[in-house]
Design an enzyme around this catalytic site. Structure first.
Site, short mmCIF file in Angstrom:
data_model
loop_
_atom_site.label_atom_id
_atom_site.label_comp_id
_atom_site.label_asym_id
_atom_site.label_seq_id
_atom_site.Cartn_x
_atom_site.Cartn_y
_atom_site.Cartn_z
N PHE A 4 -29.50 36.65 -23.40
CA PHE A 4 -29.68 35.28 -22.90
C PHE A 4 -28.50 34.95 -21.97
CE2 PHE A 4 -29.51 30.66 -23.26
CZ PHE A 4 -30.85 30.32 -23.17
N TYR B 122 -31.73 24.07 -33.27
CA TYR B 122 -32.85 23.30 -32.69
C TYR B 122 -34.07 24.14 -32.40
CZ TYR B 122 -30.57 24.99 -28.38
OH TYR B 122 -29.99 25.77 -27.42
C1 LIG Z 1 -31.16 29.33 -27.16
C2 LIG Z 1 -30.06 30.32 -27.03
C3 LIG Z 1 -28.76 29.89 -26.73
C4 LIG Z 1 -28.49 28.43 -26.45
O1 LIG Z 1 -27.17 28.09 -26.29
P1 LIG Z 1 -26.76 26.55 -26.17
O2 LIG Z 1 -25.31 26.54 -26.11
O3 LIG Z 1 -27.36 25.86 -27.37
O4 LIG Z 1 -27.42 25.99 -24.95
C5 LIG Z 1 -27.76 30.85 -26.67
N1 LIG Z 1 -28.02 32.15 -26.91
C6 LIG Z 1 -29.28 32.59 -27.18
C7 LIG Z 1 -29.53 34.05 -27.43
C8 LIG Z 1 -30.32 31.68 -27.24
O5 LIG Z 1 -31.56 32.10 -27.49
#
Ligand SMILES: *Cc1c(COP(=O)(O)O)cnc(C)c1O
Length: 412
Positions: A127, A224
């Site tokens: 991600f 979330y």
């Molecule tokens: C959804 C997700 C995030 C989200 O990070 P935020 O700081 O909450 O925006 C990070 N890493 C992965 C692998 C995710 O799927």
């Protein structure tokens, strides 16, 4: 599974030991929601819990609520309640800040714990925020970044140089839904002297996670997504007890201090995972997490996993003849709680997702060519999966997605 009819699915729902949970969620009529891996649905108990914090704890009791309502300890209280969902001890988990922020804190802490080494290994397709935070933390710490495919041979090759301080991996790949071998990859990294940080964003609440049994050093995760704590809900951090005395994270703040109310000028890290806290948290958002954890405390994770596998298997089977390529492994031990399908023509895939939404089936599209469907076992029924798969087959077969309202560029 191929021969399952809608009646068969209804029968499976009638026998489903988790079926009762669906009634605890506020779900719009006529919608099959297959995006709970991005933003989980709203538990019906959440609005009242949130308004209690706003109206009574804040509105009436004001500053007394820091102790009387347990505000000060909320990051630890909620962490202890998340612990059983991830196979951790209660004092190894704290709640607060975003996943991005906690990735930064734990990465830097891991680098500091392994000072003779200066490489962070991450995964090539992770991600984006995981990649960006790794870049930032590595740059700050004077470390190098190496990206690999998250399988044993590639990881072994990357570790062989003996200079890897920490490995950051996602437990379930957000794009393909592939579940990684947490025990095996953690063992491999440890054998080569590296610490391991796991990102649980797509596994917590989707399947049982065994951080303790797998010997994991650090982990972070979202609340979330499958945990249904609402948009922007706080993230959690796991730090294995063996690192509690020595781990030093970079955003040393007063909530992570050993004696915060001394208001002393020198930072002394708190005992336990509390040292990963920094400053004040959004307690209104924490209330929504509290409401969803009330629900999670009643969930049998083995049953959750069995249902998740049944739902994803059903969807993959029923959509097998669409010509879309299945990216998610069929093998249960390698599959998270989502099904990803690839369309050879990316824009067509995106139009199909939009055509499905018009029929009340909410999935999502990830660039460049991935149709992604998440299956939250607490509020999805087998008949929902049947209906969603049937809609997908129809949209593809009929070519209905070619209508200009689906293919026209979207204004985000
Ligand atoms: C959804 C997700 C995030 C989200 O990070 P935020 O700081 O909450 O925006 C990070 N890493 C992965 C692998 C995710 O799927």
């Amino acid at each position: 599974m191929t021969s399952l009819t809608r009646e068969d699915c209804a029968k499976l729902d009638a026998e489903d030991p988790l079926a009762g949970f669906r009634a605890e969620f506020a779900l719009p009529d006529g919608v099959v929601y297959l995006d709970g891996n991005s933003l989980g649905a709203l538990p019906k108990a959440t609005p009242e819990r949130v308004s209690r914090v706003v109206e009574r704890e804040w509105g009436a009791d004001l500053i007394a609520s820091w102790s009387a309502a347990g505000w000060w300890d909320q990051p630890r209280t909620l962490g202890a309640r998340i612990a059983p969902l991830v196979g951790a001890a209660p004092h190894e988990v704290v709640v607060g800040d975003s996943t991005s922020a906690n990735l930064f804190k734990t990465l830097v802490a891991a680098l500091r714990l392994n000072p003779d080494r200066n490489v962070v290994v991450g995964e090539a397709g992770n991600f984006p925020t995981d990649l960006y935070v790794t870049q930032g933390a590595a740059e700050l710490m004077g470390a190098a970044e190496r990206r690999v495919d998250p399988d044993e041979p590639a990881l072994e090759a990357a570790l062989a140089s003996g200079d890897v301080a920490v490995v950051l991996l996602s437990h379930v790949d957000y794009r393909t839904g592939t579940l990684r071998d947490m025990a095996g990859l953690t063992r491999l990294a440890h054998r080569h002297g590296a610490l391991v940080l796991w990102d649980l964003c797509h596994s917590v609440g989707a399947l049982p996670v065994e951080l303790g049994a797998c010997g994991v050093d650090f982990a972070v995760g979202c609340t979330y997504k499958y945990l249904n704590a609402g948009p922007g809900a706080p993230s959690f951090t796991f730090a294995a007890e063996r690192h509690h005395a020595t781990a030093r994270q970079p955003i040393a703040g007063w909530h992570g201090h050993a004696r915060p109310f001394d208001f002393s000028g020198e930072y002394v890290p708190a005992e336990g995972a509390s040292r990963f806290l920094s400053g004040s948290q959004s307690l209104i958002a924490a209330a929504a997490l509290e409401a969803s954890l009330d629900l999670w405390s009643r969930v049998d994770l083995d049953r959750l996993r069995a249902k998740s596998l049944a739902l994803t298997d059903l969807f993959a089977t029923l959509t097998a003849d669409t010509g879309l390529m299945l990216m998610t492994p069929r093998a249960a031990e390698r599959r998270g709680s989502q099904v990803s399908l690839r369309h050879p023509d990316g824009p067509a895939g995106e139009a199909i997702v939009r055509a499905l939404a018009e029929r009340g089936v909410i999935g999502d599209f990830r660039q460049p060519d991935v149709l992604r469907f998440g299956f939250a076992p607490l509020y999805l029924r087998h008949v929902d999966v049947y209906d969603a798969a049937t809609a997908l087959v129809e949209v593809v077969r009929s070519g209905g997605w070619r209508a200009s309202r689906f293919t026209a560029p979207q204004e985000v």
